[in-house]
Motif scaffolding. Structure first.
Motif, PDB file in Angstrom:
ATOM      1  N   ARG A   1      -0.707  12.726  -4.339  1.00 46.03           N
ATOM      2  CA  ARG A   1       0.622  13.335  -4.267  1.00 46.03           C
ATOM      3  C   ARG A   1       0.672  14.738  -4.845  1.00 46.03           C
ATOM      4  O   ARG A   1       1.708  15.378  -4.830  1.00 46.03           O
ATOM      5  CB  ARG A   1       1.643  12.424  -4.944  1.00 46.03           C
ATOM      6  CG  ARG A   1       2.012  11.199  -4.108  1.00 46.03           C
ATOM      7  CD  ARG A   1       2.919  10.234  -4.879  1.00 46.03           C
ATOM      8  NE  ARG A   1       3.482   9.212  -4.012  1.00 46.03           N
ATOM      9  CZ  ARG A   1       2.871   8.097  -3.646  1.00 46.03           C
ATOM     10  NH1 ARG A   1       1.629   7.859  -4.072  1.00 46.03           N
ATOM     11  NH2 ARG A   1       3.463   7.215  -2.855  1.00 46.03           N
TER      12      ARG A   1
ATOM     13  N   LEU B   1       0.029  10.910   6.948  1.00 49.03           N
ATOM     14  CA  LEU B   1       0.680  10.508   5.699  1.00 49.03           C
ATOM     15  C   LEU B   1       0.588   9.005   5.506  1.00 49.03           C
ATOM     16  O   LEU B   1       0.296   8.515   4.395  1.00 49.03           O
ATOM     17  CB  LEU B   1       2.136  10.962   5.719  1.00 49.03           C
ATOM     18  CG  LEU B   1       2.913  10.857   4.408  1.00 49.03           C
ATOM     19  CD1 LEU B   1       2.319  11.798   3.362  1.00 49.03           C
ATOM     20  CD2 LEU B   1       4.387  11.188   4.640  1.00 49.03           C
ATOM     21  N   ASN B   2       0.797   8.265   6.582  1.00 45.88           N
ATOM     22  CA  ASN B   2       0.691   6.805   6.504  1.00 45.88           C
ATOM     23  C   ASN B   2      -0.743   6.371   6.192  1.00 45.88           C
ATOM     24  O   ASN B   2      -0.972   5.424   5.437  1.00 45.88           O
ATOM     25  CB  ASN B   2       1.140   6.185   7.830  1.00 45.88           C
ATOM     26  CG  ASN B   2       1.075   4.671   7.799  1.00 45.88           C
ATOM     27  OD1 ASN B   2       1.777   4.008   7.041  1.00 45.88           O
ATOM     28  ND2 ASN B   2       0.216   4.104   8.634  1.00 45.88           N
TER      29      ASN B   2
ATOM     30  N   GLU C   1      10.244   9.823   0.948  1.00 42.85           N
ATOM     31  CA  GLU C   1       9.942   8.520   0.354  1.00 42.85           C
ATOM     32  C   GLU C   1       8.580   8.540  -0.337  1.00 42.85           C
ATOM     33  O   GLU C   1       8.430   8.000  -1.438  1.00 42.85           O
ATOM     34  CB  GLU C   1       9.962   7.447   1.443  1.00 42.85           C
ATOM     35  CG  GLU C   1       9.704   6.038   0.931  1.00 42.85           C
ATOM     36  CD  GLU C   1       9.785   4.988   2.022  1.00 42.85           C
ATOM     37  OE1 GLU C   1       9.408   3.828   1.758  1.00 42.85           O
ATOM     38  OE2 GLU C   1      10.218   5.326   3.146  1.00 42.85           O
ATOM     39  N   PHE C   2       7.592   9.185   0.285  1.00 44.57           N
ATOM     40  CA  PHE C   2       6.246   9.223  -0.283  1.00 44.57           C
ATOM     41  C   PHE C   2       6.213  10.007  -1.594  1.00 44.57           C
ATOM     42  O   PHE C   2       5.476   9.660  -2.525  1.00 44.57           O
ATOM     43  CB  PHE C   2       5.276   9.848   0.720  1.00 44.57           C
ATOM     44  CG  PHE C   2       3.840   9.882   0.267  1.00 44.57           C
ATOM     45  CD1 PHE C   2       3.071   8.731   0.255  1.00 44.57           C
ATOM     46  CD2 PHE C   2       3.251  11.077  -0.148  1.00 44.57           C
ATOM     47  CE1 PHE C   2       1.749   8.754  -0.172  1.00 44.57           C
ATOM     48  CE2 PHE C   2       1.928  11.113  -0.572  1.00 44.57           C
ATOM     49  CZ  PHE C   2       1.179   9.944  -0.579  1.00 44.57           C
ATOM     50  N   THR C   3       7.015  11.072  -1.682  1.00 44.43           N
ATOM     51  CA  THR C   3       7.003  11.931  -2.866  1.00 44.43           C
ATOM     52  C   THR C   3       8.087  11.564  -3.880  1.00 44.43           C
ATOM     53  O   THR C   3       8.222  12.233  -4.908  1.00 44.43           O
ATOM     54  CB  THR C   3       7.194  13.402  -2.460  1.00 44.43           C
ATOM     55  OG1 THR C   3       8.397  13.537  -1.681  1.00 44.43           O
ATOM     56  CG2 THR C   3       6.016  13.889  -1.622  1.00 44.43           C
ATOM     57  N   ASN C   4       8.867  10.528  -3.572  1.00 45.79           N
ATOM     58  CA  ASN C   4       9.923  10.068  -4.488  1.00 45.79           C
ATOM     59  C   ASN C   4      10.945  11.166  -4.776  1.00 45.79           C
ATOM     60  O   ASN C   4      11.308  11.426  -5.932  1.00 45.79           O
ATOM     61  CB  ASN C   4       9.319   9.565  -5.796  1.00 45.79           C
ATOM     62  CG  ASN C   4       8.401   8.374  -5.599  1.00 45.79           C
ATOM     63  OD1 ASN C   4       8.758   7.411  -4.934  1.00 45.79           O
ATOM     64  ND2 ASN C   4       7.199   8.441  -6.177  1.00 45.79           N
TER      65      ASN C   4
ATOM     66  N   MET D   1      -2.919   8.106   4.452  1.00 46.42           N
ATOM     67  CA  MET D   1      -3.116   8.380   3.023  1.00 46.42           C
ATOM     68  C   MET D   1      -2.549   7.253   2.159  1.00 46.42           C
ATOM     69  O   MET D   1      -3.152   6.832   1.172  1.00 46.42           O
ATOM     70  CB  MET D   1      -2.413   9.682   2.629  1.00 46.42           C
ATOM     71  CG  MET D   1      -3.220  10.943   2.782  1.00 46.42           C
ATOM     72  SD  MET D   1      -2.261  12.389   2.248  1.00 46.42           S
ATOM     73  CE  MET D   1      -1.936  11.948   0.541  1.00 46.42           C
ATOM     74  N   GLU D   2      -1.382   6.774   2.556  1.00 48.24           N
ATOM     75  CA  GLU D   2      -0.689   5.771   1.748  1.00 48.24           C
ATOM     76  C   GLU D   2      -1.348   4.401   1.853  1.00 48.24           C
ATOM     77  O   GLU D   2      -1.443   3.675   0.865  1.00 48.24           O
ATOM     78  CB  GLU D   2       0.777   5.688   2.187  1.00 48.24           C
ATOM     79  CG  GLU D   2       1.663   4.872   1.275  1.00 48.24           C
ATOM     80  CD  GLU D   2       3.132   5.076   1.568  1.00 48.24           C
ATOM     81  OE1 GLU D   2       3.961   4.699   0.728  1.00 48.24           O
ATOM     82  OE2 GLU D   2       3.457   5.609   2.651  1.00 48.24           O
ATOM     83  N   THR D   3      -1.815   4.050   3.041  1.00 45.99           N
ATOM     84  CA  THR D   3      -2.382   2.711   3.246  1.00 45.99           C
ATOM     85  C   THR D   3      -3.881   2.657   2.958  1.00 45.99           C
ATOM     86  O   THR D   3      -4.431   1.567   2.803  1.00 45.99           O
ATOM     87  CB  THR D   3      -2.132   2.244   4.691  1.00 45.99           C
ATOM     88  OG1 THR D   3      -2.685   3.200   5.611  1.00 45.99           O
ATOM     89  CG2 THR D   3      -0.638   2.096   4.951  1.00 45.99           C
TER      90      THR D   3
ATOM     91  N   THR E   1      -3.010   9.231  -6.249  1.00 44.59           N
ATOM     92  CA  THR E   1      -2.708   8.821  -4.874  1.00 44.59           C
ATOM     93  C   THR E   1      -2.606  10.003  -3.921  1.00 44.59           C
ATOM     94  O   THR E   1      -2.145   9.848  -2.799  1.00 44.59           O
ATOM     95  CB  THR E   1      -1.401   8.010  -4.822  1.00 44.59           C
ATOM     96  OG1 THR E   1      -0.315   8.835  -5.285  1.00 44.59           O
ATOM     97  CG2 THR E   1      -1.488   6.762  -5.688  1.00 44.59           C
TER      98      THR E   1
ATOM     99  N   PRO F   1      -5.825   4.488   0.253  1.00 47.40           N
ATOM    100  CA  PRO F   1      -6.005   5.410  -0.884  1.00 47.40           C
ATOM    101  C   PRO F   1      -7.466   5.719  -1.186  1.00 47.40           C
ATOM    102  O   PRO F   1      -7.762   6.679  -1.894  1.00 47.40           O
ATOM    103  CB  PRO F   1      -5.348   4.651  -2.049  1.00 47.40           C
ATOM    104  CG  PRO F   1      -5.372   3.204  -1.641  1.00 47.40           C
ATOM    105  CD  PRO F   1      -5.211   3.211  -0.157  1.00 47.40           C
TER     106      PRO F   1
END
Length: 495
Positions: free
Chosen positions: A290, A357-358, A157-160, A360-362, A288, A364
């Protein structure tokens, strides 16, 4: 589709090393393994026994924030090795660029919402309480836990991408992924500067290999054109053979960045698939974090079919993940040797990786902090070397040069200038960098001299160098300290 044969299946019948070549008078080295001549110097260096470095005796006891607690082995009498008293030094040696595995606990107490909070440790404790330590088997035989599936889903999901497959360590991820898709009779076109794990995967695949000069897109075009000419001579179609280009996004042993925008054009023109290792770029490149694909405005699956990511650098855990479409992922569940035959990743490490990972996402701003530090360090380094001001003092600019990508690469490399390099043997260069690194360590800054150990399992041996790694946790004052200490060490050793 697109002139390519399926990723699975047998292409050994099209092995270009078969009798058909000899009948048509084709040079046996045209596509054969190691078709480009290997440097005799590199071959000799690989065959040498590993030399003893002064840094081999260093023991890392603890990582906290931007600092390491270390001690030094003073003697080694069997099982009981004496060691010096522990001391704290600045960490410019590890690849945990975002500092996920070494949060500043004091900062966490002051501000529970800051990215210093030890969420990784807390997630690991909870997972250990729930699952225990080990996983008790390979993924396909009682070894799959919901924590593994959750991490795979989160990474996809993070990398689409359509899916992700988790391996129990970063090295087996890259080696198993390459060997799962490239077999005898297939063709790998490989950058000569790839690091050890990728090189092992290339060897294990038993595919035909052609190397091109490190990051040289003109040489890559030359290699692809030679293969194309061989196709025409043999009357062979492009889709008679599976073909891959293998590169790192950010090169571990050079600090250079693959020009993916140029490489993708060649890949599509000559109809190859791309195996891209984002192990060192993930978390530090792109807006971000990625990776290099995001940095160049490219997309996974569309521009890079197979992408490997180590969880042992910016994520601060253990393991590796390959991402791609459903075919890429599902094929490895039966063909990835490290997935099928190795015990699966301990669940608490998968949970730790997902927590990172979470984070990193929350948050940035962690990635931006790293980028700011990278730019600040390069600016300070250039100022000290006198590159802009023309000063002849500082880090002796006529003897050292920066060879990594300025302002972007968190892995900073300093090598001797070419003129000085030509006057010294490799052993003499290694000795110089070892002395500089030890002088820095004696003054509280831990950097790495690479010449003694970056020699084996590589197609091309990189020149000896000083390596420093930049972290988001480092303060501007600590970056200044590192530059000052290294400057004094270089002047002392080379001045």
């Amino acid at each position: 589709q697109n002139g390519r044969i399926p990723l699975s299946g047998d292409s050994s019948k099209t092995d270009p090393s078969d009798g058909d070549r000899s009948k048509k008078g084709i040079d046996a080295n045209e596509i054969a393994v190691g078709g480009d001549n290997d440097s005799s110097d590199d071959a000799n260096e690989r065959n040498k026994p590993k030399s003893k470095s002064m840094m081999d005796n260093i023991i890392i006891e603890q990582m906290k924030g931007s600092k390491l607690t270390i001690s030094t082995k003073t003697s080694n009498n069997g099982k009981n090795a004496d060691k010096s008293k522990s001391r704290t030094v600045l960490n410019f040696a590890t690849h945990d660029f975002l500092g996920m595995s070494c949060p500043d606990i004091d900062g966490a107490k002051k501000n529970a919402d800051s990215h210093s909070t030890d969420v990784v440790k807390q997630a690991s404790i909870e997972a250990l309480s729930k699952y225990g330590c080990g996983s008790c088997g390979p993924r396909g035989f009682y070894g799959t836990i919901d924590a593994h599936l959750d991490l795979e889903e989160a990474m996809a999901e993070f990398t689409n991408t359509d899916g992700a497959i988790l391996y129990s360590d970063g090295a087996s991820c890259t080696t198993s992924t390459i060997a799962a898709f490239a077999k005898r009779g297939d063709l790998l076109v490989v950058d000569e500067g790839i690091y050890e794990a990728l090189g092992t995967g290339v060897s294990l695949s038993r595919a035909n290999v052609k190397y091109f000069k490190h990051n040289d897109m003109d040489d890559l075009r030359r290699v692809l054109q030679r293969v194309q000419a061989t196709d025409e001579s043999l009357g062979r179609k492009q889709n008679d053979q599976r073909r891959f280009i293998v590169v790192e996004a950010l090169y571990k042993n050079y600090g250079t960045i693959c020009p993916l925008d140029e490489l993708i054009k060649l890949k599509e023109q000559f109809c190859y698939r791309l195996i891209l290792d984002e192990s060192f770029s993930f978390g530090c490149m792109g807006s971000t974090g990625r990776g290099a694909l995001e940095h160049f405005g490219l997309k996974p699956m569309q521009h890079a079919e197979i992408i490997t990511i180590s969880l042992e650098n910016s994520i601060g855990s253990i393991g590796g993940i390959t991402i791609g479409n459903e075919e890429i992922v599902d094929h490895q569940r039966l063909s990835g040797a490290g997935y099928c035959f190795s015990a699966s990743l301990p669940p608490f490490l998968a949970t730790a990786a997902q927590a990172s990972l979470n984070r990193m996402e929350t948050h940035p701003e962690i990635v931006q902090d790293l980028k700011d530090n990278i730019q600040y360090f390069y600016d300070g380094l250039y100022d000290t070397m006198g590159e802009d001001s023309g000063r002849g003092n500082g880090m002796i600019p006529n003897k050292l040069m920066i060879t990594s990508v300025e302002g972007t690469s968190p892995i900073v490399f300093l090598q001797l200038t070419k003129d000085n390099d030509n006057l010294l043997t490799r052993e003499e260069q290694v000795d110089i960098f070892d002395r500089i690194a030890m002088e820095c360590l004696d003054n509280g800054v831990f950097i790495v001299s690479t010449g003694s150990y970056v020699t084996h399992h590589l197609h091309k041996i990189p020149p000896p160098a000083l390596r420093l790694t930049i972290m988001a946790k480092q303060s501007k004052a600590e970056l200044d300290t590192a530059i000052k200490v290294m400057n004094n060490a270089v002047v002392k050793v080379l001045g």
